[in-house]
Design a protein around this motif. Sequence first.
Motif, PDB file in Angstrom:
ATOM      1  N   VAL A 173      17.352  -0.083   6.627  1.00 39.80           N
ATOM      2  CA  VAL A 173      16.622   1.074   7.157  1.00 39.80           C
ATOM      3  C   VAL A 173      16.274   2.060   6.050  1.00 39.80           C
ATOM      4  O   VAL A 173      15.124   2.494   5.917  1.00 39.80           O
ATOM      5  N   ALA A 174      17.258   2.441   5.258  1.00 39.36           N
ATOM      6  CA  ALA A 174      17.008   3.457   4.232  1.00 39.36           C
ATOM      7  C   ALA A 174      15.943   2.999   3.246  1.00 39.36           C
ATOM      8  O   ALA A 174      15.022   3.750   2.898  1.00 39.36           O
ATOM      9  N   ALA A 175      16.047   1.754   2.808  1.00 41.40           N
ATOM     10  CA  ALA A 175      15.068   1.245   1.844  1.00 41.40           C
ATOM     11  C   ALA A 175      13.682   1.150   2.471  1.00 41.40           C
ATOM     12  O   ALA A 175      12.672   1.455   1.816  1.00 41.40           O
ATOM     13  N   THR A 176      13.624   0.762   3.744  1.00 39.49           N
ATOM     14  CA  THR A 176      12.321   0.654   4.404  1.00 39.49           C
ATOM     15  C   THR A 176      11.679   2.016   4.574  1.00 39.49           C
ATOM     16  O   THR A 176      10.467   2.181   4.364  1.00 39.49           O
ATOM     17  N   LEU A 177      12.461   3.004   4.974  1.00 36.98           N
ATOM     18  CA  LEU A 177      11.921   4.365   5.111  1.00 36.98           C
ATOM     19  C   LEU A 177      11.418   4.897   3.776  1.00 36.98           C
ATOM     20  O   LEU A 177      10.320   5.465   3.690  1.00 36.98           O
ATOM     21  N   GLN A 178      12.216   4.702   2.743  1.00 41.37           N
ATOM     22  CA  GLN A 178      11.795   5.180   1.422  1.00 41.37           C
ATOM     23  C   GLN A 178      10.526   4.461   0.970  1.00 41.37           C
ATOM     24  O   GLN A 178       9.603   5.086   0.423  1.00 41.37           O
ATOM     25  N   ARG A 179      10.461   3.156   1.223  1.00 44.30           N
ATOM     26  CA  ARG A 179       9.275   2.391   0.830  1.00 44.30           C
ATOM     27  C   ARG A 179       8.049   2.867   1.614  1.00 44.30           C
ATOM     28  O   ARG A 179       6.960   3.028   1.052  1.00 44.30           O
ATOM     29  N   ALA A 180       8.201   3.096   2.903  1.00 47.79           N
ATOM     30  CA  ALA A 180       7.077   3.547   3.725  1.00 47.79           C
ATOM     31  C   ALA A 180       6.567   4.908   3.268  1.00 47.79           C
ATOM     32  O   ALA A 180       5.351   5.143   3.158  1.00 47.79           O
ATOM     33  N   GLU A 181       7.482   5.810   2.974  1.00 48.54           N
ATOM     34  CA  GLU A 181       7.070   7.139   2.498  1.00 48.54           C
ATOM     35  C   GLU A 181       6.365   7.044   1.148  1.00 48.54           C
ATOM     36  O   GLU A 181       5.371   7.735   0.904  1.00 48.54           O
ATOM     37  N   ASP A 182       6.888   6.188   0.267  1.00 44.35           N
ATOM     38  CA  ASP A 182       6.281   6.033  -1.053  1.00 44.35           C
ATOM     39  C   ASP A 182       4.881   5.424  -0.950  1.00 44.35           C
ATOM     40  O   ASP A 182       3.938   5.889  -1.610  1.00 44.35           O
ATOM     41  N   VAL A 183       4.733   4.411  -0.102  1.00 40.09           N
ATOM     42  CA  VAL A 183       3.423   3.793   0.074  1.00 40.09           C
ATOM     43  C   VAL A 183       2.434   4.792   0.654  1.00 40.09           C
ATOM     44  O   VAL A 183       1.283   4.896   0.197  1.00 40.09           O
ATOM     45  N   ALA A 184       2.858   5.537   1.672  1.00 39.84           N
ATOM     46  CA  ALA A 184       1.963   6.526   2.287  1.00 39.84           C
ATOM     47  C   ALA A 184       1.539   7.587   1.281  1.00 39.84           C
ATOM     48  O   ALA A 184       0.360   7.974   1.221  1.00 39.84           O
ATOM     49  N   ARG A 185       2.483   8.051   0.483  1.00 41.53           N
ATOM     50  CA  ARG A 185       2.165   9.088  -0.506  1.00 41.53           C
ATOM     51  C   ARG A 185       1.178   8.566  -1.554  1.00 41.53           C
ATOM     52  O   ARG A 185       0.184   9.233  -1.875  1.00 41.53           O
ATOM     53  N   ARG A 186       1.443   7.370  -2.084  1.00 44.16           N
ATOM     54  CA  ARG A 186       0.558   6.824  -3.122  1.00 44.16           C
ATOM     55  C   ARG A 186      -0.819   6.475  -2.558  1.00 44.16           C
ATOM     56  O   ARG A 186      -1.848   6.701  -3.204  1.00 44.16           O
ATOM     57  N   ALA A 187      -0.850   5.948  -1.334  1.00 40.19           N
ATOM     58  CA  ALA A 187      -2.141   5.626  -0.724  1.00 40.19           C
ATOM     59  C   ALA A 187      -2.938   6.892  -0.435  1.00 40.19           C
ATOM     60  O   ALA A 187      -4.157   6.927  -0.615  1.00 40.19           O
ATOM     61  N   GLU A 188      -2.252   7.943  -0.009  1.00 33.54           N
ATOM     62  CA  GLU A 188      -2.945   9.207   0.253  1.00 33.54           C
ATOM     63  C   GLU A 188      -3.529   9.783  -1.037  1.00 33.54           C
ATOM     64  O   GLU A 188      -4.631  10.335  -1.046  1.00 33.54           O
ATOM     65  N   ALA A 189      -2.799   9.647  -2.127  1.00 34.20           N
ATOM     66  CA  ALA A 189      -3.319  10.120  -3.414  1.00 34.20           C
ATOM     67  C   ALA A 189      -4.570   9.339  -3.818  1.00 34.20           C
ATOM     68  O   ALA A 189      -5.540   9.911  -4.319  1.00 34.20           O
ATOM     69  N   ILE A 190      -4.557   8.035  -3.585  1.00 30.21           N
ATOM     70  CA  ILE A 190      -5.743   7.218  -3.893  1.00 30.21           C
ATOM     71  C   ILE A 190      -6.918   7.657  -3.026  1.00 30.21           C
ATOM     72  O   ILE A 190      -8.055   7.806  -3.501  1.00 30.21           O
ATOM     73  N   ARG A 191      -6.662   7.845  -1.725  1.00 26.94           N
ATOM     74  CA  ARG A 191      -7.743   8.257  -0.816  1.00 26.94           C
ATOM     75  C   ARG A 191      -8.333   9.601  -1.241  1.00 26.94           C
ATOM     76  O   ARG A 191      -9.562   9.768  -1.294  1.00 26.94           O
ATOM     77  N   ALA A 192      -7.462  10.567  -1.527  1.00 28.61           N
ATOM     78  CA  ALA A 192      -7.954  11.889  -1.908  1.00 28.61           C
ATOM     79  C   ALA A 192      -8.790  11.819  -3.182  1.00 28.61           C
ATOM     80  O   ALA A 192      -9.852  12.443  -3.282  1.00 28.61           O
ATOM     81  N   ASP A 193      -8.319  11.064  -4.158  1.00 21.04           N
ATOM     82  CA  ASP A 193      -9.058  10.917  -5.417  1.00 21.04           C
ATOM     83  C   ASP A 193     -10.399  10.247  -5.166  1.00 21.04           C
ATOM     84  O   ASP A 193     -11.446  10.665  -5.693  1.00 21.04           O
ATOM     85  N   ALA A 194     -10.395   9.206  -4.343  1.00 22.37           N
ATOM     86  CA  ALA A 194     -11.641   8.490  -4.067  1.00 22.37           C
ATOM     87  C   ALA A 194     -12.644   9.367  -3.336  1.00 22.37           C
ATOM     88  O   ALA A 194     -13.844   9.357  -3.645  1.00 22.37           O
TER      89      ALA A 194
END
Length: 396
Positions: A173-194
């Motif tokens: 659970v902990a690793a999945t939550l951390q991974r999901a938050e990290d993916v969302a954050r990095r994807a949001e940064a890509i979207r904003a930049d694009a």
Amino acid sequence: MAARDAAQQAFYELDSAQREVEIAVETVRAAEDGASVRQAVAEFQDLSARINQVNMAYLDALDAVDLEAAELPPGAAAQARQRLEQAARELAAKQAELNTFLGRLQPLLQYAEGQLIRVTPAVEQAKRALLAASTALDAVRSAGLAADDLAGRLVELAPELTRLNEGASRHGVAATLQRAEDVARRAEAIRADAEQRPERAREIDRRVASLRTRIQALETKAGTVDPALSELRRRFTTACWQDLQRVPQQAAEAVRTAQGKLAEAAAARDAQRWADATAAIGTVRALLETADGSIAAVTDRLRRLTEVERDPQAEVQRARFALRDAQRLAMAGRQAPDPRHAGPLDAAVGRLDRAVAGLESAGRHPDFWHFLTELDAVRETAGQVVAMIRGTGAPH
């Protein structure tokens, strides 16, 4: 009856606590079926059985004596109070056991709540962020802009998406939550930049076009400087125009430099070096503003000198009016002016008189520019005194 009320309150509180703990146990059991969970469930079942025994004892004590009866047998009230107080103590003891059990259950409960409540929404949010980033990347490419860096950052997230799809049961659970938050954050940064890139490109294009027009306008205005300087030299003394002699060369240099910097800005825009493009545009704007100011200074100098040559008294009256206005304000509500106000005003009056006398004694070739700068200084002094008076709360 007071003992009955206290026991009843203890019964209600125990019942409420038992329902709360039962919900917590069901949450833990629904999320996982490990040994620690099975042990907690068994412990709660045992505790619930003992609570039921205490509840039955309380109900028996409650029914043993009718406290509402008109007459009670001798000793009945004392016996009822003793049994009810004992029941209240046992009910409270069982509630304390429940609280202790709930405290020990907290790690499992927190894990279960995280697994049941947080994991699924977090994973879904990460997937939505990835889809938004991919859509924004397509829009950048459709706008004709390179986006290899963004595409590379998006590709890096593909393995993380695979792990998210495999679920918390495999990765925790902990690793999945951390991974999901990290993916969302990095994807949001890509979207904003694009999403910003097409607008950045359009904004820089607008600025470059605007500045190109301003450069052309500056070239046109620069052509008026030499005729204006020629007239200044012909009609007025050297002191009136000597500081302006290099304006034509400065304007030409500004135009050349601005054109070069504007080309740099356009090249940086094409390479998507946004900071470099913005810096070059800022340099061009500063060059144009400085050159505009220099050219305007020549035409303004000619205009002002022409006006004062035609009617010197108009400038004198303007300065005297500013002084009289400041003097009236300095005397408002006073028998004598404040020395901080009177001193500068008296000095300005003397300066004005000397400027007028100097102009009148200059003969055929007066220094009109010196005369104007002196009168400007007089008006500035008057304005400073007015501001000083109003800033200290003196009457307007």
